[in-house]
Design a protein around this motif. Structure first.
Motif, short mmCIF file in Angstrom:
data_model
loop_
_atom_site.label_atom_id
_atom_site.label_comp_id
_atom_site.label_asym_id
_atom_site.label_seq_id
_atom_site.Cartn_x
_atom_site.Cartn_y
_atom_site.Cartn_z
N UNK A 21 1.44 -6.31 4.58
CA UNK A 21 0.27 -5.76 3.89
C UNK A 21 0.44 -4.29 3.53
N UNK A 22 1.41 -3.62 4.13
CA UNK A 22 1.59 -2.17 4.00
C UNK A 22 0.36 -1.40 4.46
N UNK A 62 -3.86 1.96 -3.84
CA UNK A 62 -2.49 1.48 -3.73
C UNK A 62 -1.89 1.82 -2.38
N UNK A 63 -0.96 1.02 -1.94
CA UNK A 63 -0.24 1.27 -0.69
C UNK A 63 1.14 1.84 -1.02
N UNK A 90 5.18 4.16 -4.85
CA UNK A 90 3.73 4.35 -4.83
C UNK A 90 3.07 3.11 -5.44
N UNK A 91 1.91 2.76 -4.93
CA UNK A 91 1.23 1.55 -5.40
C UNK A 91 2.14 0.33 -5.28
N UNK A 92 2.89 0.26 -4.18
CA UNK A 92 3.77 -0.88 -3.97
C UNK A 92 2.96 -2.16 -3.84
N UNK A 93 1.78 -2.07 -3.25
CA UNK A 93 0.86 -3.19 -3.16
C UNK A 93 -0.56 -2.67 -3.37
N UNK A 94 -1.43 -3.49 -3.94
CA UNK A 94 -2.83 -3.09 -3.99
C UNK A 94 -3.49 -3.32 -2.64
N UNK A 95 -4.41 -2.44 -2.29
CA UNK A 95 -5.19 -2.67 -1.07
C UNK A 95 -6.06 -3.91 -1.27
N UNK A 96 -6.15 -4.73 -0.23
CA UNK A 96 -6.92 -5.98 -0.31
C UNK A 96 -7.87 -6.11 0.88
#
Length: 419
Positions: A177-178, A272-273, A361-367
Motif C-alpha cells: 500500500x506504501x 499520492x504515495x 512520487x505518486x507511485x500509488x494513489x492513497x486509498x
C-alpha cells in the motif's frame, strides 16, 4: 486511421501512454475510431518503466507482476513476457531470526514456520486460515460490495491479533500500500490478498517495462506519438507545450493524478504515495532464492535479490539487490537501511555499491477507507479521465479504468462497445 498528420481531426485524443491510456486507446481503435495517443516521455509505460543503468536492468521502483489480474489475462501474452516467478510467500526477519510465511497449498514442505508458536499463535493461524479461505473462495463481486473499513480494522475483526499484525501484516502490507498505518480500504486488501493467493508474482525477463511495451505493440503505426507533452486542454482539443494545437472533439486524460488535476482544473484527485528504491550490487549474493524479504522492525519496506530471479539483470555477475523505503530518505537514512540489510541478510554490506536510486512520487494513489473501487471517467461533455487513481492502485486498476473510459466514450458517441 493511424495517420501521423497532426492537422487531421481525430475522434479521440488520449493523453498519457501508461497502462490506462494504452488500454483505452486500444479499445477505441478496435471500435473503429480515429485515435491519437500522446505521451510526454520518450517511451510508453508511465510509472511502469525499466532503465539500463551501468548495464543493470532496473525498474523505476520495485514492482511485481501478478498473473491473476483479470485485465492481465485478457490483454497480455504472458509467454511472450518470459516471466520469472518469485518464490511463493515471503521471508520475515523477526527478533527470533528469519521466518518463512508461505502458502501451505503450494509449498507444504516449507511451511513449518506456520506451526503454532513460530510465526503466529494457533488462534492467529486459525483466524488467518478462515480469512484466506473466504477471500480465495468467495466471488470477487462479493468482496467488492462488502461494507468498507480500514485494513487494520478488518484484520482485527477477522480475529488477527496485534502481534501478528505487527510481525507480518503491517511490514508486508506497507510495501503493498506504501503506507504503514493500514488505513487503506479493506475491500482493496481482500482483493489483493485473493489475487496473490490465486496468481503468481513475477517479473518479465526484460523488466516491468516489457508490459506496457507489449500493450503498445498492439497499436497500429501512427496512433502513438511520444515526446509530445500536453500543456492544456482546449475547447477544440489539446495544445502541446510547443504551442501545437491538435483538434479532437473528445479527450481522455490518462495521466497520473497530479497531471490529471492540472489538465482538468477542479478534478478531485487523491493524495499520492512516495517510495524510493535502492539498487545495490554485491560480489556475493546475500540470498540465492528469488523471494521477497520483509523486516518486522520496518526499517525498510521490502528487499529482494533480483539476480536470483534472473541473472541477466546484472551485466557482470554481481548480485543486484533491490530495497524500497517510504518517502525520500537522506544519506543518513540510506546508510541506516544498508546497516539493517546487513543484519537481515546476515552479511557484510560495507562493500555494497549503490548503482542506482530512484524516487517515484505518486507511485500509488492513497486509498483510505471508504474507497470506491471504480469511478466514472466522465468529467464533462467530451472530457474523460482514467488511471489507477480512478480505481485501485494496481495494474489491474489502471487497465480496468482505461477499459471503462473507452466503454463510456463509445456509449456517449452511440457506438457499440463490444464488451
Amino acid at each position: 486511421m493511424g495517420t501521423t498528420d497532426d492537422d487531421e481531426l481525430h475522434d479521440v485524443t488520449v493523453v498519457g501512454a501508461g497502462a490506462a491510456g494504452l488500454a483505452c486507446a486500444t479499445d477505441l481503435f478496435a471500435a473503429g475510431l480515429r485515435v491519437r495517443l500522446l505521451e510526454a516521455d520518450d517511451t510508453v509505460g508511465g510509472r511502469m518503466r525499466t532503465d539500463r543503468v551501468a548495464g543493470f536492468t532496473v525498474d523505476r521502483g520495485f514492482q511485481v507482476f501478478n498473473t491473476a489480474y483479470p485485465q492481465v489475462k485478457r490483454r497480455l501474452d504472458l509467454r511472450a513476457l518470459r516471466l520469472r516467478p518469485f518464490t511463493p510467500g515471503v521471508l520475515v526477519h523477526t527478533d527470533d531470526g528469519m521466518r518463512r510465511f508461505t502458502d501451505p497449498s503450494r509449498r507444504f514442505r516449507e511451511s513449518r514456520d506456520l506451526l503454532p508458536g513460530r510465526l503466529a499463535s494457533g488462534r492467529d493461524l486459525l483466524a488467518l486460515g478462515v480469512l484466506t479461505a473466504r477471500d480465495v473462495l468467495a466471488p470477487a463481486s462479493r468482496l467488492r460490495t462488502r461494507p468498507d473499513r480500514t485494513t487494520l480494522t478488518a484484520l482485527a475483526d477477522a480475529g488477527v491479533s496485534p502481534d501478528l499484525v505487527e510481525t507480518f501484516f503491517r511490514p508486508f502490507l506497507s510495501g503493498v500500500f506504501l503506507e504503514d498505518d493500514l488505513e487503506t480500504s479493506a475491500r482493496f486488501f481482500h482483493l489483493v490478498w485473493r489475487s496473490m493467493l490465486r496468481g503468481t508474482l513475477c517479473l518479465p525477463a526484460d523488466g516491468i517495462g516489457a508490459v506496457p511495451a507489449q500493450l503498445a505493440s498492439r497499436l497500429p503505426p501512427g496512433v502513438l506519438r511520444t515526446g509530445a507533452p500536453v500543456a492544456a486542454l482546449t475547447p477544440h482539443g489539446v495544445t502541446l507545450t510547443d504551442g501545437t494545437e491538435l483538434p479532437s472533439p473528445t479527450v481522455v486524460v490518462a495521466t497520473g493524478q497530479r497531471a490529471a488535476g492540472e489538465l482538468l482544473p477542479g478534478l478531485s484527485v487523491p493524495r499520492g504515495r512516495t517510495v524510493t528504491t535502492l539498487y545495490h550490487a554485491s560480489t556475493t549474493p546475500p540470498l540465492t532464492e528469488p523471494v521477497l524479504v520483509i523486516d518486522s522492525r520496518r526499517r525498510f519496506l521490502n528487499s529482494c535479490v533480483l539476480t536470483a530471479l534472473h541473472p541477466r539483470y546484472s551485466p557482470d555477475g554481481r548480485a543486484l539487490v533491490s530495497t524500497s523505503v517510504l518517502g525520500t530518505p537522506d544519506a543518513q537514512a540510506v546508510a541506516a537501511v544498508v546497516r539493517a540489510l546487513g543484519e537481515v541478510y546476515d552479511t557484510d554490506t560495507v562493500a555494497w555499491e549503490l548503482v542506482h536510486r530512484v524516487t517515484v512520487h505518486d507511485a500509488l494513489p492513497a486509498m483510505p477507507a471508504p474507497h470506491p473501487l471504480s469511478r466514472t471517467t466522465r468529467v464533462a461533455p467530451g472530457r474523460y479521465v482514467c488511471g489507477d487513481h480512478r480505481a485501485t492502485g494496481s495494474l489491474q486498476g489502471a487497465l480496468a479504468s482505461g477499459t471503462r473510459a473507452a466503454r463510456e466514450v463509445l456509449a456517449d458517441l452511440g457506438r457499440p462497445t463490444g464488451h
